[in-house]
Design an enzyme around this catalytic site. Structure first.
Site, PDB file in Angstrom:
ATOM      1  N   GLU A  59      15.212  -6.912   6.003  1.00  0.00           N
ATOM      2  CA  GLU A  59      15.616  -6.841   7.420  1.00  0.00           C
ATOM      3  C   GLU A  59      14.508  -7.365   8.335  1.00  0.00           C
ATOM      4  O   GLU A  59      14.766  -8.096   9.291  1.00  0.00           O
ATOM      5  CB  GLU A  59      15.988  -5.396   7.777  1.00  0.00           C
ATOM      6  CG  GLU A  59      17.240  -4.948   7.032  1.00  0.00           C
ATOM      7  CD  GLU A  59      17.526  -3.461   7.170  1.00  0.00           C
ATOM      8  OE1 GLU A  59      16.628  -2.650   6.876  1.00  0.00           O
ATOM      9  OE2 GLU A  59      18.641  -3.113   7.584  1.00  0.00           O
ATOM     10  N   GLY A  88      14.423  -2.586   4.158  1.00  0.00           N
ATOM     11  CA  GLY A  88      13.778  -2.874   5.440  1.00  0.00           C
ATOM     12  C   GLY A  88      12.898  -4.113   5.389  1.00  0.00           C
ATOM     13  O   GLY A  88      12.677  -4.762   6.415  1.00  0.00           O
TER      14      GLY A  88
HETATM   15  C1  HXC Z   1       7.658   3.799  -0.821  1.00  0.00           C
HETATM   16  C2  HXC Z   1       7.282   2.318  -2.510  1.00  0.00           C
HETATM   17  C3  HXC Z   1       8.391   1.543  -2.114  1.00  0.00           C
HETATM   18  C4  HXC Z   1       9.126   1.986  -0.973  1.00  0.00           C
HETATM   19  C5  HXC Z   1       7.498   0.615  -3.840  1.00  0.00           C
HETATM   20  N1  HXC Z   1       6.763   1.702  -3.585  1.00  0.00           N
HETATM   21  N2  HXC Z   1       8.495   0.491  -2.966  1.00  0.00           N
HETATM   22  N3  HXC Z   1       6.923   3.432  -1.877  1.00  0.00           N
HETATM   23  N4  HXC Z   1       8.723   3.108  -0.371  1.00  0.00           N
HETATM   24  N5  HXC Z   1      10.175   1.304  -0.498  1.00  0.00           N
HETATM   25  C6  HXC Z   1       5.592   2.186  -4.319  1.00  0.00           C
HETATM   26  C7  HXC Z   1       5.961   2.814  -5.643  1.00  0.00           C
HETATM   27  O1  HXC Z   1       6.359   4.152  -5.454  1.00  0.00           O
HETATM   28  C8  HXC Z   1       4.662   2.718  -6.389  1.00  0.00           C
HETATM   29  O2  HXC Z   1       3.793   3.718  -5.935  1.00  0.00           O
HETATM   30  C9  HXC Z   1       4.104   1.386  -5.914  1.00  0.00           C
HETATM   31  O3  HXC Z   1       4.755   1.097  -4.682  1.00  0.00           O
HETATM   32  C10 HXC Z   1       4.396   0.257  -6.879  1.00  0.00           C
HETATM   33  O4  HXC Z   1       5.788   0.232  -7.149  1.00  0.00           O
HETATM   34  P1  HXC Z   1       6.401   0.176  -8.618  1.00  0.00           P
HETATM   35  O5  HXC Z   1       7.783   0.651  -8.527  1.00  0.00           O
HETATM   36  O6  HXC Z   1       5.501   0.860  -9.603  1.00  0.00           O
HETATM   37  O7  HXC Z   1       6.339  -1.408  -8.889  1.00  0.00           O
HETATM   38  P2  HXC Z   1       7.305  -2.263  -9.819  1.00  0.00           P
HETATM   39  O8  HXC Z   1       7.581  -1.543 -11.098  1.00  0.00           O
HETATM   40  O9  HXC Z   1       6.680  -3.617  -9.860  1.00  0.00           O
HETATM   41  O10 HXC Z   1       8.693  -2.344  -9.027  1.00  0.00           O
HETATM   42  C11 HXC Z   1       8.782  -3.031  -7.782  1.00  0.00           C
HETATM   43  C12 HXC Z   1      10.107  -2.657  -7.059  1.00  0.00           C
HETATM   44  C13 HXC Z   1      10.225  -1.129  -6.926  1.00  0.00           C
HETATM   45  C14 HXC Z   1      11.300  -3.208  -7.817  1.00  0.00           C
HETATM   46  C15 HXC Z   1      10.059  -3.323  -5.683  1.00  0.00           C
HETATM   47  O11 HXC Z   1       8.983  -0.600  -6.372  1.00  0.00           O
HETATM   48  C16 HXC Z   1      11.345  -0.676  -6.066  1.00  0.00           C
HETATM   49  O12 HXC Z   1      12.495  -0.672  -6.469  1.00  0.00           O
HETATM   50  N6  HXC Z   1      11.018  -0.203  -4.848  1.00  0.00           N
HETATM   51  C17 HXC Z   1      12.006   0.332  -3.927  1.00  0.00           C
HETATM   52  C18 HXC Z   1      12.835  -0.781  -3.320  1.00  0.00           C
HETATM   53  C19 HXC Z   1      13.873  -0.225  -2.360  1.00  0.00           C
HETATM   54  O13 HXC Z   1      14.760   0.561  -2.739  1.00  0.00           O
HETATM   55  N7  HXC Z   1      13.771  -0.614  -1.107  1.00  0.00           N
HETATM   56  C20 HXC Z   1      14.654  -0.127  -0.057  1.00  0.00           C
HETATM   57  C21 HXC Z   1      14.089   1.098   0.573  1.00  0.00           C
HETATM   58  S1  HXC Z   1      15.241   1.844   1.667  1.00  0.00           S
HETATM   59  P3  HXC Z   1       3.034   4.703  -6.968  1.00  0.00           P
HETATM   60  O14 HXC Z   1       2.332   5.669  -6.060  1.00  0.00           O
HETATM   61  O15 HXC Z   1       4.069   5.309  -7.815  1.00  0.00           O
HETATM   62  O16 HXC Z   1       2.114   3.794  -7.707  1.00  0.00           O
HETATM   63  C22 HXC Z   1      15.104   0.944   3.049  1.00  0.00           C
HETATM   64  C23 HXC Z   1      16.010   1.383   4.137  1.00  0.00           C
HETATM   65  C24 HXC Z   1      15.848   0.577   5.342  1.00  0.00           C
HETATM   66  O17 HXC Z   1      14.357   0.026   3.164  1.00  0.00           O
HETATM   67  C25 HXC Z   1      16.561   1.203   6.465  1.00  0.00           C
HETATM   68  C26 HXC Z   1      15.966   0.916   7.798  1.00  0.00           C
HETATM   69  C27 HXC Z   1      14.627   0.418   7.843  1.00  0.00           C
END
Ligand code: HXC
Length: 259
Positions: free
Chosen positions: A112, A109
């Site tokens: 997006e 997102g």
């Molecule tokens: C909720 C999130 C998050 C997310 C990160 N965090 N991304 N929480 N939703 N999308 C939170 C983590 O849980 C963590 O919280 C804190 O942010 C720091 O993240 P880390 O993972 O510890 O950081 P890092 O190791 O530096 O990794 C960064 C990262 C990773 C590679 C960006 O966080 C990641 O892969 N995030 C998810 C990316 C993703 O899949 N995005 C798409 C989402 S689906 P805590 O509490 O544990 O410290 C989507 C669908 C859209 O967007 C559809 C319509 C809108």
């Protein structure tokens, strides 16, 4: 004042919105999106603001929709509440130009949202991606459509089907980003400078220009060109066109027009 945003006016007529949910890498929760809509609406209705910049932090523009909020959602709840529908109003109601300045992660997102702007700037180290496939789902806020239009079908397919990322540098080469900067600060400063430049032109002409370019994404070439011509003709009714062309004819191209 907002819980998840920092809002300022860094230059005259320029509004800056910075996503500010650092603990979750600016994950786009419903409360954050509600605030973002409200901040955009406030700038939209403020006649003293002519262009808007949207950015995140150096580490993350936005790491996606909030996965923790979404994980237990049922089909009925998603469909029934039109989950994500409120995001699309971000682009449809906004008539003023929006520049997105992308540093760090712009995933799912976040990518997006970045693509919903009128102009996208990035720093070299930005990380774009649609990793939804890794979560067992697909883009839901226009990613499959906008990324494909921006970089072409084959590249977009690779990105969306494998969840592979696109660097800021690559985004510039592929036309996803209009400009790529060395550092995050330069990226935000560059976006603000562009917004300031746009804000210095006739706001009627800027509004019309944005409208006709956006129509190109929806209409065939014939209808698009006809629509452009109608709007172009309409601008002969504006004071700004008379000022702009009149000033050129009388004083030469360097004349400074106060719109
Ligand atoms: C909720 C999130 C998050 C997310 C990160 N965090 N991304 N929480 N939703 N999308 C939170 C983590 O849980 C963590 O919280 C804190 O942010 C720091 O993240 P880390 O993972 O510890 O950081 P890092 O190791 O530096 O990794 C960064 C990262 C990773 C590679 C960006 O966080 C990641 O892969 N995030 C998810 C990316 C993703 O899949 N995005 C798409 C989402 S689906 P805590 O509490 O544990 O410290 C989507 C669908 C859209 O967007 C559809 C319509 C809108």
């Amino acid at each position: 004042s907002y819980e998840f945003l920092l809002v300022s006016e860094p230059k005259p007529k320029v509004g800056l919105i910075q996503l500010n949910r650092p603990k979750a890498l600016n994950a786009l929760s419903t409360p954050l999106i509600t605030e973002l809509n409200s901040a955009l609406q406030t700038f939209q209705s403020n006649p003293a603001i002519s262009a808007i910049v949207l950015t995140g932090s150096e580490k993350a523009f936005a790491a996606g929709a909030d996965i923790k909020e979404m994980k237990d959602l049922s089909f009925s709840a998603a469909y029934g509440s039109d989950f994500i529908e409120s995001w699309s109003s971000l682009i449809t109601f906004l008539k003023k130009p929006l520049i997105t300045a992308v540093n760090g992660y712009a995933l799912g997102g976040g990518c997006e949202l970045a693509m919903m702007g009128d102009i996208l700037y990035a720093s070299k180290g930005a990380v774009f991606g649609q990793p939804e496939i890794k979560l067992g789902t697909i883009p839901g806020a226009g990613g499959s459509q906008r990324l494909t239009r921006a970089i072409g079908k084959s590249r977009a397919m690779e990105c969306i089907l494998t969840g592979s990322n696109i660097s800021g540098t690559q985004a510039g080469e592929w036309g996803l980003a209009a400009r790529v900067f060395e550092t995050p600060q330069e990226c935000v400063d560059g976006a603000v400078a562009t917004a300031e430049k746009i804000a210095g032109f006739s706001q009627i002409a800027v509004k019309a220009a944005k409208e006709v370019v956006n129509k190109s994404q929806e209409l065939g070439i014939r209808e698009g060109v006809e629509f452009e011509r109608r709007v172009f003709h309409g601008l002969f009714g504006s004071r700004d066109q008379k000022l702009g062309m009149g000033s050129f004819a009388e004083k030469g191209p360097k004349a400074k027009v106060e719109w």
